[in-house]
Motif scaffolding. Structure first.
Motif, PDB file in Angstrom:
ATOM      1  N   MET A 123      16.122 -39.533   9.495  1.00  0.00           N
ATOM      2  CA  MET A 123      15.415 -40.594  10.201  1.00  0.00           C
ATOM      3  C   MET A 123      16.287 -41.208  11.288  1.00  0.00           C
ATOM      4  O   MET A 123      15.843 -41.423  12.428  1.00  0.00           O
ATOM      5  N   LEU A 124      17.560 -41.486  10.971  1.00  0.00           N
ATOM      6  CA  LEU A 124      18.463 -42.090  11.946  1.00  0.00           C
ATOM      7  C   LEU A 124      18.728 -41.146  13.119  1.00  0.00           C
ATOM      8  O   LEU A 124      18.819 -41.576  14.272  1.00  0.00           O
ATOM      9  N   ILE A 125      18.868 -39.857  12.839  1.00  0.00           N
ATOM     10  CA  ILE A 125      19.095 -38.885  13.908  1.00  0.00           C
ATOM     11  C   ILE A 125      17.889 -38.820  14.845  1.00  0.00           C
ATOM     12  O   ILE A 125      18.037 -38.832  16.080  1.00  0.00           O
ATOM     13  N   LEU A 126      16.692 -38.764  14.285  1.00  0.00           N
ATOM     14  CA  LEU A 126      15.485 -38.670  15.111  1.00  0.00           C
ATOM     15  C   LEU A 126      15.287 -39.940  15.939  1.00  0.00           C
ATOM     16  O   LEU A 126      14.947 -39.876  17.127  1.00  0.00           O
ATOM     17  N   ILE A 127      15.504 -41.096  15.327  1.00  0.00           N
ATOM     18  CA  ILE A 127      15.377 -42.364  16.050  1.00  0.00           C
ATOM     19  C   ILE A 127      16.390 -42.411  17.192  1.00  0.00           C
ATOM     20  O   ILE A 127      16.072 -42.797  18.325  1.00  0.00           O
ATOM     21  N   THR A 128      17.631 -42.012  16.894  1.00  0.00           N
ATOM     22  CA  THR A 128      18.683 -42.054  17.900  1.00  0.00           C
ATOM     23  C   THR A 128      18.394 -41.110  19.056  1.00  0.00           C
ATOM     24  O   THR A 128      18.570 -41.461  20.229  1.00  0.00           O
ATOM     25  N   ALA A 129      17.953 -39.896  18.748  1.00  0.00           N
ATOM     26  CA  ALA A 129      17.685 -38.910  19.793  1.00  0.00           C
ATOM     27  C   ALA A 129      16.567 -39.371  20.722  1.00  0.00           C
ATOM     28  O   ALA A 129      16.683 -39.287  21.953  1.00  0.00           O
ATOM     29  N   VAL A 130      15.477 -39.863  20.141  1.00  0.00           N
ATOM     30  CA  VAL A 130      14.341 -40.313  20.959  1.00  0.00           C
ATOM     31  C   VAL A 130      14.715 -41.547  21.776  1.00  0.00           C
ATOM     32  O   VAL A 130      14.427 -41.631  22.978  1.00  0.00           O
ATOM     33  N   ALA A 131      15.384 -42.511  21.137  1.00  0.00           N
ATOM     34  CA  ALA A 131      15.768 -43.732  21.850  1.00  0.00           C
ATOM     35  C   ALA A 131      16.761 -43.436  22.960  1.00  0.00           C
ATOM     36  O   ALA A 131      16.722 -44.067  24.030  1.00  0.00           O
ATOM     37  N   SER A 132      17.663 -42.475  22.744  1.00  0.00           N
ATOM     38  CA  SER A 132      18.643 -42.131  23.773  1.00  0.00           C
ATOM     39  C   SER A 132      17.986 -41.519  25.001  1.00  0.00           C
ATOM     40  O   SER A 132      18.475 -41.672  26.119  1.00  0.00           O
ATOM     41  N   ALA A 133      16.890 -40.820  24.795  1.00  0.00           N
ATOM     42  CA  ALA A 133      16.160 -40.247  25.924  1.00  0.00           C
ATOM     43  C   ALA A 133      15.433 -41.328  26.714  1.00  0.00           C
ATOM     44  O   ALA A 133      15.350 -41.264  27.945  1.00  0.00           O
ATOM     45  N   LEU A 134      14.922 -42.346  26.028  1.00  0.00           N
ATOM     46  CA  LEU A 134      14.145 -43.387  26.685  1.00  0.00           C
ATOM     47  C   LEU A 134      15.018 -44.481  27.283  1.00  0.00           C
ATOM     48  O   LEU A 134      14.693 -45.041  28.339  1.00  0.00           O
ATOM     49  N   LEU A 135      16.110 -44.815  26.595  1.00  0.00           N
ATOM     50  CA  LEU A 135      17.038 -45.835  27.098  1.00  0.00           C
ATOM     51  C   LEU A 135      18.207 -45.093  27.729  1.00  0.00           C
ATOM     52  O   LEU A 135      18.097 -44.501  28.779  1.00  0.00           O
ATOM     53  N   ASP A 136      19.340 -45.169  27.089  1.00  0.00           N
ATOM     54  CA  ASP A 136      20.492 -44.335  27.394  1.00  0.00           C
ATOM     55  C   ASP A 136      21.312 -44.251  26.118  1.00  0.00           C
ATOM     56  O   ASP A 136      21.146 -45.074  25.212  1.00  0.00           O
ATOM     57  N   ASN A 137      22.180 -43.245  26.019  1.00  0.00           N
ATOM     58  CA  ASN A 137      22.824 -43.001  24.728  1.00  0.00           C
ATOM     59  C   ASN A 137      23.780 -44.111  24.308  1.00  0.00           C
ATOM     60  O   ASN A 137      23.933 -44.382  23.119  1.00  0.00           O
ATOM     61  N   VAL A 138      24.414 -44.783  25.253  1.00  0.00           N
ATOM     62  CA  VAL A 138      25.349 -45.851  24.896  1.00  0.00           C
ATOM     63  C   VAL A 138      24.604 -47.053  24.333  1.00  0.00           C
ATOM     64  O   VAL A 138      24.973 -47.612  23.294  1.00  0.00           O
ATOM     65  N   THR A 139      23.540 -47.472  25.009  1.00  0.00           N
ATOM     66  CA  THR A 139      22.734 -48.591  24.512  1.00  0.00           C
ATOM     67  C   THR A 139      22.183 -48.285  23.124  1.00  0.00           C
ATOM     68  O   THR A 139      22.181 -49.139  22.235  1.00  0.00           O
ATOM     69  N   THR A 140      21.742 -47.063  22.933  1.00  0.00           N
ATOM     70  CA  THR A 140      21.154 -46.680  21.652  1.00  0.00           C
ATOM     71  C   THR A 140      22.151 -46.784  20.510  1.00  0.00           C
ATOM     72  O   THR A 140      21.846 -47.354  19.451  1.00  0.00           O
ATOM     73  N   VAL A 141      23.354 -46.245  20.694  1.00  0.00           N
ATOM     74  CA  VAL A 141      24.316 -46.298  19.593  1.00  0.00           C
ATOM     75  C   VAL A 141      24.773 -47.723  19.319  1.00  0.00           C
ATOM     76  O   VAL A 141      25.101 -48.068  18.177  1.00  0.00           O
ATOM     77  N   LEU A 142      24.780 -48.563  20.349  1.00  0.00           N
ATOM     78  CA  LEU A 142      25.117 -49.967  20.116  1.00  0.00           C
ATOM     79  C   LEU A 142      24.088 -50.639  19.209  1.00  0.00           C
ATOM     80  O   LEU A 142      24.430 -51.526  18.415  1.00  0.00           O
ATOM     81  N   LEU A 143      22.829 -50.210  19.308  1.00  0.00           N
ATOM     82  CA  LEU A 143      21.772 -50.788  18.494  1.00  0.00           C
ATOM     83  C   LEU A 143      21.677 -50.144  17.111  1.00  0.00           C
ATOM     84  O   LEU A 143      21.402 -50.828  16.122  1.00  0.00           O
ATOM     85  N   VAL A 144      21.890 -48.833  17.045  1.00  0.00           N
ATOM     86  CA  VAL A 144      21.684 -48.107  15.791  1.00  0.00           C
ATOM     87  C   VAL A 144      22.900 -48.180  14.863  1.00  0.00           C
ATOM     88  O   VAL A 144      22.745 -48.216  13.634  1.00  0.00           O
ATOM     89  N   ALA A 145      24.099 -48.213  15.408  1.00  0.00           N
ATOM     90  CA  ALA A 145      25.307 -48.195  14.575  1.00  0.00           C
ATOM     91  C   ALA A 145      25.367 -49.347  13.567  1.00  0.00           C
ATOM     92  O   ALA A 145      25.701 -49.119  12.390  1.00  0.00           O
ATOM     93  N   PRO A 146      25.054 -50.606  13.963  1.00  0.00           N
ATOM     94  CA  PRO A 146      25.080 -51.679  12.962  1.00  0.00           C
ATOM     95  C   PRO A 146      24.090 -51.450  11.825  1.00  0.00           C
ATOM     96  O   PRO A 146      24.380 -51.771  10.664  1.00  0.00           O
ATOM     97  N   VAL A 147      22.924 -50.887  12.141  1.00  0.00           N
ATOM     98  CA  VAL A 147      21.941 -50.578  11.094  1.00  0.00           C
ATOM     99  C   VAL A 147      22.510 -49.539  10.138  1.00  0.00           C
ATOM    100  O   VAL A 147      22.385 -49.648   8.911  1.00  0.00           O
ATOM    101  N   THR A 148      23.166 -48.540  10.707  1.00  0.00           N
ATOM    102  CA  THR A 148      23.742 -47.463   9.900  1.00  0.00           C
ATOM    103  C   THR A 148      24.805 -47.989   8.941  1.00  0.00           C
ATOM    104  O   THR A 148      24.850 -47.598   7.761  1.00  0.00           O
ATOM    105  N   LEU A 149      25.648 -48.861   9.422  1.00  0.00           N
ATOM    106  CA  LEU A 149      26.692 -49.430   8.572  1.00  0.00           C
ATOM    107  C   LEU A 149      26.090 -50.191   7.396  1.00  0.00           C
ATOM    108  O   LEU A 149      26.577 -50.108   6.259  1.00  0.00           O
ATOM    109  N   LEU A 150      25.026 -50.940   7.668  1.00  0.00           N
ATOM    110  CA  LEU A 150      24.372 -51.688   6.594  1.00  0.00           C
ATOM    111  C   LEU A 150      23.697 -50.754   5.589  1.00  0.00           C
ATOM    112  O   LEU A 150      23.749 -50.980   4.373  1.00  0.00           O
ATOM    113  N   VAL A 151      23.059 -49.697   6.091  1.00  0.00           N
ATOM    114  CA  VAL A 151      22.431 -48.718   5.193  1.00  0.00           C
ATOM    115  C   VAL A 151      23.467 -48.102   4.270  1.00  0.00           C
ATOM    116  O   VAL A 151      23.252 -47.984   3.047  1.00  0.00           O
TER     117      VAL A 151
END
Length: 434
Positions: A102-130
């Motif tokens: 789920m995290l990989i798919l969310i990251t890949a799609v969001a990186s295409a729509l936003l940019d990869n740096v912005t995406t990892v800034l948003l997804v990484a904190p969620v990942t740490l909590l998970v």
């Protein structure tokens, strides 16, 4: 590379790179020390290092990161990331590999729509909590997300900074990238899932007790400040719209991010000092040092010589040239950040396309984009998203070593570049051999 400055710059860069990969000293110290030596030996100067668009610090990248880090820092105070962590784990039934998928798919799609740096800034904190909730090692999940962000970012014009440089030089549109690269990136994302299932098999340990506890949680209770959340999401929506409307507004993403951060601080009650405390200053300093070192290699003609040699080897052979450009770009982008590499290689590729009488969407441009973007996965410093995630991991006391990342990155880069080579041949050359 006509004088001793070039060889000295290579020696300094190699020394700093060795210190980074050996982890004998902190990578920020190595990068800043290398940058200082480049200035001291005259391989570059203050004007070139701090003010040049071609050979200096890419302030657009620095301020884009700073602005987004500030916005993310405010959002962290609302409980949003806890909400998303609980929601995503419950949807995956707390099964570790399902969570990673789920995290990989969310990251890949969001990186295409936003940019990869912005995406990892948003997804990484969620990942740490998970990972905290499920008692899982964070490193495999964070590393997998970096790979997904670089693959997903390859699909569109706005997904990865090198694509923006290529589009500007070649006159390519957003739809050009979608048509030529998005199909391959969709396939590569599926391949990445299969690779991660094998590479990180030891990380998918299901803890029934903690999984059951998490499944009982109510995600809505995680939101601690609804008013601040509404303000933060409103500003983030405006920032994302600014990114997407770049062709119309003509404002750099860095400007949009800083305006968004300033607006959010102004309308919320969060203290400015507290927001600035959330910025990953060591990561920004590392980028600055790396940009100065690579800029010195450009100033002394080292990268230009490599690029010219590559161009000379290509000549007028479209197939051989595409494969050489793809492979050469992958190797060089793994060693140095892919942004300055593409900035140097874009005008040479433009000349090659012109000499071949090619159209703006010539195969050489896609070879350059694929090599630079996918090759960035090879090492821990090959792309901006890699460095950002390593900084976040270190800040949260889950450091990821250079070789811990790179041993997986080399596998992913090799497989995806091989598939990219097959894709280029099938799409642009196979009919000629039929």
């Amino acid at each position: 590379m006509s004088d001793w400055h070039g060889w000295a710059a290579v020696a300094v860069f190699a020394g700093a790179y060795f210190l980074i990969i050996s982890e004998k000293i902190h990578r920020v110290a190595a990068a800043l020390g290398g940058a200082g030596l480049m200035l001291a030996i005259g391989a570059t100067d203050d004007t070139a290092a701090f003010h040049s668009d071609e050979t200096g610090i890419d302030w657009n990248v620095i301020f884009l990161l700073m602005g987004m880090m500030m916005i993310v820092g405010v959002l962290k105070r609302t409980g949003l990331f806890e909400y998303l962590a609980i929601w995503s784990v419950k949807r995956a039934r707390a099964r570790p590999f399902r969570v990673m998928t789920m995290l990989i798919l969310i990251t890949a799609v969001a990186s295409a729509l936003l940019d990869n740096v912005t995406t990892v800034l948003l997804v990484a904190p969620v990942t740490l909590l998970v990972c905290d909730r499920l008692r899982l090692p964070a490193a495999p999940f964070l590393i997998a997300e970096v790979f997904a962000s670089n693959i997903g970012g390859t699909a569109t014009l706005v997904g990865d900074p090198p694509n923006i440089i290529i589009a500007s030089r070649a006159g390519l549109t957003f739809n050009d990238f979608l048509v030529h690269l998005a199909p391959l990136c969709a396939v590569l994302t599926v391949v990445l899932l299969a690779l991660c299932r094998v590479m990180f098999a030891g990380a998918f340990v299901y803890d029934e007790k903690h999984a059951a506890e998490l499944m009982e949680l109510r995600e809505r209770e995680a939101i601690s400040d609804p008013r601040l959340l509404a303000q933060g999401l409103g500003v983030l929506t405006l920032v994302v719209a600014g990114f997407v409307l770049h062709p119309v507004l003509h404002h750099e993403p860095s400007v949009v991010a800083l305006l968004g951060a300033g607006l959010l601080i102004a309308i919320s009650k969060v203290e400015t000092g507290e927001v600035l405390g959330e910025v990953e200053w060591p990561t920004l300093a590392f980028f600055a040092g790396l940009f100065v070192m690579v800029g010195a290699l450009i100033e002394t003609g080292v990268i230009g010589s490599l690029a010219s040699s590559l161009a000379a080897a290509i000549g007028g052979d479209e197939l051989g040239g595409s494969m050489l450009l793809l492979g050469g770009s992958a190797v060089l982008s793994g060693l140095i950040d892919n942004i300055p590499y593409v900035a140097t290689m874009a005008p040479i590729t433009d000349q090659l396309v012109t000499d071949m009488g090619g159209e703006p969407d010539h195969v050489l441009w896609w070879a350059l984009a694929l090599g630079a973007d996918l090759g960035g996965n090879a090492t821990a410093i090959g792309a901006s998203a890699n460095v950002v995630v390593l900084g976040i991991a270190e800040r949260n006391r889950r450091p990821i070593g250079f070789w811990q990342f790179t041993k997986y990155g080399l596998v992913v880069a090799a497989v995806t570049i091989a598939l990219a080579a097959l894709y280029l041949w099938l799409r642009y050359f196979a009919s000629a051999f039929a």
